[in-house]
Design a protein around this motif. Structure first.
Motif, PDB file in Angstrom:
ATOM      1  N   TYR A 190       0.803  -1.132  -0.151  1.00  0.00           N
ATOM      2  CA  TYR A 190       0.353  -0.260   0.059  1.00  0.00           C
ATOM      3  C   TYR A 190       0.698   1.033   0.154  1.00  0.00           C
ATOM      4  N   GLN A 191       2.029   1.297   0.786  1.00  0.00           N
ATOM      5  CA  GLN A 191       3.063   2.219   0.997  1.00  0.00           C
ATOM      6  C   GLN A 191       3.611   2.644  -0.615  1.00  0.00           C
ATOM      7  N   ALA A 192       3.778   1.698  -1.320  1.00  0.00           N
ATOM      8  CA  ALA A 192       4.985   1.910  -2.382  1.00  0.00           C
ATOM      9  C   ALA A 192       3.936   2.519  -4.096  1.00  0.00           C
ATOM     10  N   PHE A 193       1.812   1.578  -3.452  1.00  0.00           N
ATOM     11  CA  PHE A 193       0.985   2.153  -4.387  1.00  0.00           C
ATOM     12  C   PHE A 193       0.766   3.981  -4.115  1.00  0.00           C
ATOM     13  N   ARG A 194       1.015   4.434  -2.660  1.00  0.00           N
ATOM     14  CA  ARG A 194       0.852   5.822  -2.075  1.00  0.00           C
ATOM     15  C   ARG A 194       2.386   6.615  -2.952  1.00  0.00           C
ATOM     16  N   TYR A 195       3.152   5.835  -2.514  1.00  0.00           N
ATOM     17  CA  TYR A 195       4.366   6.409  -3.892  1.00  0.00           C
ATOM     18  C   TYR A 195       4.051   7.097  -5.252  1.00  0.00           C
ATOM     19  N   ASN A 196       3.886   5.528  -5.715  1.00  0.00           N
ATOM     20  CA  ASN A 196       4.053   5.502  -7.143  1.00  0.00           C
ATOM     21  C   ASN A 196       3.050   4.746  -7.451  1.00  0.00           C
ATOM     22  N   LEU A 218      -4.388  12.424  -4.483  1.00  0.00           N
ATOM     23  CA  LEU A 218      -4.257  11.297  -4.045  1.00  0.00           C
ATOM     24  C   LEU A 218      -2.770  10.745  -5.116  1.00  0.00           C
ATOM     25  N   LEU A 219      -2.619  11.066  -6.125  1.00  0.00           N
ATOM     26  CA  LEU A 219      -1.565  10.893  -6.984  1.00  0.00           C
ATOM     27  C   LEU A 219      -0.326  10.898  -6.658  1.00  0.00           C
ATOM     28  N   ALA A 220      -0.298  12.409  -5.643  1.00  0.00           N
ATOM     29  CA  ALA A 220       1.225  12.032  -5.714  1.00  0.00           C
ATOM     30  C   ALA A 220       2.152  11.473  -4.665  1.00  0.00           C
ATOM     31  N   PRO A 221       3.654  11.889  -5.493  1.00  0.00           N
ATOM     32  CA  PRO A 221       3.805  10.752  -4.408  1.00  0.00           C
ATOM     33  C   PRO A 221       3.995  11.161  -2.100  1.00  0.00           C
ATOM     34  N   SER A 222       3.239  10.692  -1.421  1.00  0.00           N
ATOM     35  CA  SER A 222       2.962  11.011  -0.552  1.00  0.00           C
ATOM     36  C   SER A 222       3.532   9.642   0.653  1.00  0.00           C
ATOM     37  N   VAL A 260       3.488   0.394  -9.482  1.00  0.00           N
ATOM     38  CA  VAL A 260       3.196  -0.189  -9.111  1.00  0.00           C
ATOM     39  C   VAL A 260       2.007  -1.333 -10.159  1.00  0.00           C
ATOM     40  N   ILE A 261       1.182  -0.696 -11.255  1.00  0.00           N
ATOM     41  CA  ILE A 261       0.487  -0.485 -11.781  1.00  0.00           C
ATOM     42  C   ILE A 261       0.952  -1.588 -12.559  1.00  0.00           C
ATOM     43  N   LEU A 262       2.137  -1.059 -13.275  1.00  0.00           N
ATOM     44  CA  LEU A 262       3.064  -1.711 -13.875  1.00  0.00           C
ATOM     45  C   LEU A 262       3.931  -2.984 -14.378  1.00  0.00           C
TER      46      LEU A 262
END
Length: 153
Positions: free
Chosen positions: A80-86, A147-151, A90-92
């Motif tokens: 989940y943290q990886a998904f929040r960063y980019n 929400l797409l910005a790295p956080s 994570v999808i590709l």
């Protein structure tokens, strides 16, 4: 002299000898393993700062911003943290690993890569368009897009 050089490297025209292909693949795997182990032990958001030149000069997030931190989080099992960063990475990433894995295995065994000729030309164009739209959307300061910005979570 040039023909002797070619006989030492190539089995047939355009096909590198198997032992050289194995050496190249082992070298690439060694580099990937070294990079992954370095990233595993060095947190990009901690002491090791991976600065994005695009963000540094323009203060806008590029499609790759947060990818180093996302890979660090993935190596530590924090999906989940990886998904929040980019999220796009994570999808590709599984598809990229599958594609390059198949191409590498095919090149290693046969000396040729034929996966790419079976992929329609529009697929890379759609991925490029998605990356460009993602790069624009993650810089919009309205609720769903922030929400797409790295956080960090």
């Amino acid at each position: 002299m040039f023909q002797k050089y070619n006989r030492n490297i190539y089995e047939k025209p355009g096909i590198v000898k198997k032992r050289i292909r194995i050496a190249v693949m082992l070298f690439i795997l060694l580099i990937l393993l070294a990079g992954a182990s370095f990233l595993y032990y060095h947190n990009p958001s901690g002491g090791l700062k991976l600065a994005c030149p695009s963000y540094y000069f323009t203060k806008y997030y590029c499609p790759g911003c947060g990818a180093g931190r996302a890979c660090y989080a993935l190596l530590h099992g924090r999906w989940y943290q990886a998904f929040r960063y980019n999220p796009l990475l994570v999808i590709l990433l599984p598809w990229l690993i599958l594609y390059y894995g198949l191409c590498s295995i095919q090149w290693l065994i046969y000396g040729k890569e034929r996966v790419s000729i079976h992929i329609p030309e529009w697929i890379p164009m759609v991925i490029l368009l998605i990356m460009l739209l993602y790069g624009v959307a993650r810089n919009i300061d309205i609720y769903p897009f922030i929400l797409l910005a790295p956080s960090a979570v």
